[in-house]
Scaffold this motif. Sequence first.
Motif, PDB file in Angstrom:
ATOM      1  N   GLU A 176       0.851  -1.202   0.000  1.00  0.00           N
ATOM      2  CA  GLU A 176       0.000   0.000   0.000  1.00  0.00           C
ATOM      3  C   GLU A 176       0.882   1.246   0.000  1.00  0.00           C
ATOM      4  N   ALA A 177       1.932   1.212   0.816  1.00  0.00           N
ATOM      5  CA  ALA A 177       2.843   2.366   0.907  1.00  0.00           C
ATOM      6  C   ALA A 177       3.498   2.636  -0.444  1.00  0.00           C
ATOM      7  N   LEU A 178       3.937   1.585  -1.143  1.00  0.00           N
ATOM      8  CA  LEU A 178       4.574   1.756  -2.454  1.00  0.00           C
ATOM      9  C   LEU A 178       3.579   2.322  -3.468  1.00  0.00           C
ATOM     10  N   ARG A 179       2.337   1.829  -3.413  1.00  0.00           N
ATOM     11  CA  ARG A 179       1.326   2.301  -4.373  1.00  0.00           C
ATOM     12  C   ARG A 179       1.014   3.781  -4.112  1.00  0.00           C
ATOM     13  N   LEU A 180       0.864   4.134  -2.855  1.00  0.00           N
ATOM     14  CA  LEU A 180       0.534   5.525  -2.521  1.00  0.00           C
ATOM     15  C   LEU A 180       1.686   6.460  -2.889  1.00  0.00           C
ATOM     16  N   ALA A 181       2.910   6.017  -2.618  1.00  0.00           N
ATOM     17  CA  ALA A 181       4.076   6.861  -2.936  1.00  0.00           C
ATOM     18  C   ALA A 181       4.235   7.000  -4.455  1.00  0.00           C
ATOM     19  N   SER A 182       4.022   5.905  -5.194  1.00  0.00           N
ATOM     20  CA  SER A 182       4.164   5.958  -6.664  1.00  0.00           C
ATOM     21  C   SER A 182       3.081   6.842  -7.273  1.00  0.00           C
ATOM     22  N   GLN A 183       1.846   6.730  -6.773  1.00  0.00           N
ATOM     23  CA  GLN A 183       0.759   7.565  -7.296  1.00  0.00           C
ATOM     24  C   GLN A 183       1.022   9.035  -6.978  1.00  0.00           C
ATOM     25  N   THR A 184       1.582   9.299  -5.799  1.00  0.00           N
ATOM     26  CA  THR A 184       1.914  10.681  -5.427  1.00  0.00           C
ATOM     27  C   THR A 184       2.974  11.241  -6.377  1.00  0.00           C
ATOM     28  N   ALA A 185       3.988  10.412  -6.716  1.00  0.00           N
ATOM     29  CA  ALA A 185       5.026  10.862  -7.664  1.00  0.00           C
ATOM     30  C   ALA A 185       4.406  11.130  -9.034  1.00  0.00           C
ATOM     31  N   LYS A 186       3.553  10.211  -9.496  1.00  0.00           N
ATOM     32  CA  LYS A 186       2.904  10.365 -10.806  1.00  0.00           C
ATOM     33  C   LYS A 186       2.042  11.624 -10.833  1.00  0.00           C
ATOM     34  N   GLY A 187       1.251  11.816  -9.785  1.00  0.00           N
ATOM     35  CA  GLY A 187       0.364  12.979  -9.718  1.00  0.00           C
ATOM     36  C   GLY A 187       1.130  14.285  -9.669  1.00  0.00           C
ATOM     37  N   THR A 188       2.236  14.268  -8.923  1.00  0.00           N
ATOM     38  CA  THR A 188       3.053  15.490  -8.813  1.00  0.00           C
ATOM     39  C   THR A 188       3.650  15.839 -10.172  1.00  0.00           C
ATOM     40  N   GLY A 189       4.168  14.831 -10.856  1.00  0.00           N
ATOM     41  CA  GLY A 189       4.733  15.074 -12.194  1.00  0.00           C
ATOM     42  C   GLY A 189       3.694  15.630 -13.143  1.00  0.00           C
ATOM     43  N   ARG A 190       2.500  15.079 -13.110  1.00  0.00           N
ATOM     44  CA  ARG A 190       1.446  15.558 -14.009  1.00  0.00           C
ATOM     45  C   ARG A 190       1.020  16.976 -13.670  1.00  0.00           C
ATOM     46  N   MET A 191       0.924  17.302 -12.371  1.00  0.00           N
ATOM     47  CA  MET A 191       0.557  18.679 -11.992  1.00  0.00           C
ATOM     48  C   MET A 191       1.582  19.675 -12.550  1.00  0.00           C
ATOM     49  N   LEU A 192       2.871  19.330 -12.395  1.00  0.00           N
ATOM     50  CA  LEU A 192       3.916  20.260 -12.848  1.00  0.00           C
ATOM     51  C   LEU A 192       3.891  20.390 -14.376  1.00  0.00           C
ATOM     52  N   LEU A 193       3.529  19.305 -15.071  1.00  0.00           N
ATOM     53  CA  LEU A 193       3.510  19.346 -16.541  1.00  0.00           C
ATOM     54  C   LEU A 193       2.222  19.967 -17.077  1.00  0.00           C
ATOM     55  N   GLU A 194       1.103  19.697 -16.407  1.00  0.00           N
ATOM     56  CA  GLU A 194      -0.201  20.084 -16.985  1.00  0.00           C
ATOM     57  C   GLU A 194      -0.790  21.362 -16.394  1.00  0.00           C
ATOM     58  N   LEU A 195      -0.424  21.692 -15.154  1.00  0.00           N
ATOM     59  CA  LEU A 195      -1.034  22.868 -14.518  1.00  0.00           C
ATOM     60  C   LEU A 195      -0.099  24.071 -14.537  1.00  0.00           C
ATOM     61  N   ASP A 196       1.058  23.932 -15.298  1.00  0.00           N
ATOM     62  CA  ASP A 196       1.961  25.072 -15.398  1.00  0.00           C
ATOM     63  C   ASP A 196       2.360  25.630 -14.032  1.00  0.00           C
ATOM     64  N   LEU A 197       2.594  24.729 -13.096  1.00  0.00           N
ATOM     65  CA  LEU A 197       3.023  25.133 -11.748  1.00  0.00           C
ATOM     66  C   LEU A 197       4.533  24.987 -11.632  1.00  0.00           C
ATOM     67  N   LYS A 198       5.186  25.825 -10.870  1.00  0.00           N
ATOM     68  CA  LYS A 198       6.606  25.672 -10.573  1.00  0.00           C
ATOM     69  C   LYS A 198       6.741  24.811  -9.319  1.00  0.00           C
ATOM     70  N   PRO A 199       7.796  24.006  -9.207  1.00  0.00           N
ATOM     71  CA  PRO A 199       7.935  23.150  -8.017  1.00  0.00           C
ATOM     72  C   PRO A 199       7.822  23.924  -6.707  1.00  0.00           C
TER      73      PRO A 199
END
Length: 257
Positions: A189-212
């Motif tokens: 569960e921890a690996l799935r949650l951490a991987s989804q968080t990484a995926k979601g963060t990458g997509r936000m930075l790419l799609e929402l034009d946000l700076k880290p």
Amino acid sequence: MGGGRLGSFLLRGLLRAGFSQGELMVCEKDPGRAEALSEQLGVRVVGRLDPLLEEAEVIFLAVKPGDLEGVLGEMEGKVRGKLVISCVAGATLRRLEGRLRGARVFRLMPNLACAVGEGVMAYTPAPGAGEEERERVRELLGRLGAPVEVPEERMNAITALSGSGPAYFSLVIEALAEGAEELGVPREEALRLASQTAKGTGRMLLELDLKPEELVRMVASPGGTTEAALRELEEGKVFEAFKRALKAACRRAGELG
Ligand SMILES: NC(=O)c1ccc[n+]([C@@H]2O[C@H](COP(=O)([O-])OP(=O)(O)OC[C@H]3O[C@@H](n4cnc5c(N)ncnc54)[C@H](OP(=O)(O)O)[C@@H]3O)[C@@H](O)[C@H]2O)c1
């Protein structure tokens, strides 16, 4: 050419992108890997380079830098008119073109996310490559992820950043998952949650034009949980460690060339 880690992930990505097994061939000398590639991916696997040189239009070079010289020796004089895309870290276009006369040569720094169509596909055409050829390569690489044309002098830094990048993010995911496990979250569960968080963060930075740094500020409220975590990372000098790591990888790419 070369059915190891990168070669097999490229093949998975090409199959996922719609290429048929019959359109793909791989040359792999390790018998165990050759058998696994044939069984798992159903593509034709050959142990010698000749069938590939005779039949392939496009050749991806995915052997280790130490094996490149031997492979170039075998390819010399047999690649006229072929498109050769080298993924070999540090191997320059000048060196490749010097040995692969008559071929159209591109240098590519992909990463393993090409297997799921999310690769960073940073490429440099050899001088003189026509617009039609560049577009054809861009279209092909676009089926494996995000194609980015870059000047060759940036390749070692890009090798360090996106070529090796999946290892850095996997390490972060492993550390977060291990920490969560120690807090009672089951490992899977921890690996799935951490991987989804990484995926979601990458997509936000790419799609929402946000700076880290903007995203950090949006997650970290004063006196909150995130701020407590960021303080630990700061004391651990994690930010600097990542920058040092990148520079070490870039130096190594230069040494391999
Ligand atoms: N792995 C990545 O994430 C990644 C990302 C970007 C770029 N790259 C680049 O891709 C290249 C390959 O890396 P890799 O990680 O995939 O290495 P790898 O797992 O060692 O794969 C290379 C494969 O090619 C085989 N091989 C070598 N010479 C051969 C020959 N003459 N005929 C047939 N097969 C041969 C090797 O067999 P043996 O093991 O028996 O020698 C091995 O199975 C490197 O230059 C690397 O810089 C890798």
